[in-house]
Design a protein around this motif. Structure first.
Motif, PDB file in Angstrom:
ATOM      1  N   SER A  76      77.930  95.069  10.284  1.00 15.36           N
ATOM      2  CA  SER A  76      78.375  94.441  11.529  1.00 15.36           C
ATOM      3  C   SER A  76      77.194  94.354  12.485  1.00 15.36           C
ATOM      4  CB  SER A  76      79.497  95.270  12.164  1.00 15.36           C
ATOM      5  OG  SER A  76      79.734  94.869  13.493  1.00 15.36           O
ATOM      6  N   GLU A  77      77.179  93.334  13.286  1.00 13.06           N
ATOM      7  CA  GLU A  77      76.124  93.197  14.293  1.00 13.06           C
ATOM      8  C   GLU A  77      76.497  93.908  15.592  1.00 13.06           C
ATOM      9  OE1 GLU A  77      73.097  91.995  13.978  1.00 13.06           O
ATOM     10  OE2 GLU A  77      73.465  91.539  11.871  1.00 13.06           O
ATOM     11  N   ARG A  78      77.559  94.702  15.561  1.00 16.29           N
ATOM     12  CA  ARG A  78      78.054  95.357  16.767  1.00 16.29           C
ATOM     13  C   ARG A  78      77.285  96.659  17.009  1.00 16.29           C
ATOM     14  NH1 ARG A  78      82.835  93.240  18.564  1.00 16.29           N
ATOM     15  NH2 ARG A  78      83.472  95.202  19.542  1.00 16.29           N
ATOM     16  N   GLN A  79      75.985  96.531  17.191  1.00 17.63           N
ATOM     17  CA  GLN A  79      75.114  97.653  17.518  1.00 17.63           C
ATOM     18  C   GLN A  79      74.082  97.172  18.540  1.00 17.63           C
ATOM     19  OE1 GLN A  79      75.388 100.673  16.961  1.00 17.63           O
ATOM     20  NE2 GLN A  79      76.412 101.072  15.010  1.00 17.63           N
ATOM     21  N   ASP A 112      78.144 107.437  16.588  1.00 17.58           N
ATOM     22  CA  ASP A 112      77.997 106.446  15.526  1.00 17.58           C
ATOM     23  C   ASP A 112      78.213 107.029  14.131  1.00 17.58           C
ATOM     24  OD1 ASP A 112      77.414 104.198  17.127  1.00 17.58           O
ATOM     25  OD2 ASP A 112      75.349 104.861  17.375  1.00 17.58           O
ATOM     26  N   LYS A 121      74.617  98.514  10.863  1.00 18.01           N
ATOM     27  CA  LYS A 121      74.281  97.171  11.325  1.00 18.01           C
ATOM     28  C   LYS A 121      74.406  96.153  10.182  1.00 18.01           C
ATOM     29  CE  LYS A 121      70.624  94.483  13.597  1.00 18.01           C
ATOM     30  NZ  LYS A 121      70.624  93.414  12.566  1.00 18.01           N
TER      31      LYS A 121
END
Length: 212
Positions: free
Chosen positions: A96-99, A179, A93
């Motif tokens: 990237s905020e792609r979680q 992940d 995270k």
């Protein structure tokens, strides 16, 4: 059950262990009255049949006995734990905020053919076996012989023993494998820190396997 490849668990010995350590299952049937679910403690006989046999008992007043017949297909679901996973526990995270949040769990689905046993000898053996197993960890284990013989005999007339020969055994271990190991370790460690041992420990073990 929907099982993506990276969450699939089909090793018999692993699924047997999950059932033995988490014996309280949900028996799902689809009989004359439609879908039904009964929550029962099961005993697994791993060497009885190709995939093992599940044993339990139900009250003679249970509608299940009139709703399905011998050799009907049923499903028993066993759960070994579940836990909410926060995106803030995933190291990726930071890059990237792609979680997003998710929910992890360990389950086993056992499908099979059900049979019923009404005779007292069979029922007594089933209850004695179940009792012996769960009393084993007690300081002074209770035995059926500790209660009056006529009292136990009377109670046994009110229940029926069931056996389910397992014909299909499938598990799902959803532990953030998609992940990667680093995120699994981060989330698993966070779970352990807040007391969620079962899923946390399982995540760390699965992460180690991914690394290896």
């Amino acid at each position: 059950m929907y099982v993506p490849h990276h969450f699939m668990e089909d090793r018999k010995e692993i699924l047997h262990r999950l059932i033995i350590e988490n014996p309280f299952g949900t028996l799902v049937s689809n009989g004359q009255s439609g879908l039904d679910a009964n929550h029962l403690p099961f005993e697994l006989e791993p060497n009885m049949g190709e995939l093992g046999t599940l044993m339990a008992h139900v009250s003679k007043n249970n509608p299940l006995l009139n709703d399905i017949t011998a050799l009907d297909q049923v499903l028993v679901v066993f759960q070994a734990g579940n836990a909410y996973i926060s995106p803030t526990w995933l190291p990726s995270k930071k890059d990237s905020e792609r979680q997003v949040p998710t929910w992890n769990y360990l389950v086993a689905h056992a499908k099979g053919r059900i049979t019923f046993h009404n005779d007292e000898v069979h029922v007594r053996k089933m209850v004695a076996r179940l009792t012996k197993r769960h009393e084993a960890s007690m300081d002074s284990p209770w035995k059926m012989s500790d209660a009056p013989k006529d009292y136990i005999s009377e109670l046994l007339t009110h229940i029926v023993s069931i056996e389910i020969e397992i014909t299909s055994l499938l598990g799902k271990s959803k532990l953030n494998q998609d992940d990667g190991a680093t995120d699994m370790i981060g989330a698993g460690s966070a779970l352990i820190a807040q007391g969620e041992q079962k899923i946390g420990v399982a995540m760390l073990a699965a992460a180690k396997n991914l690394k290896d």
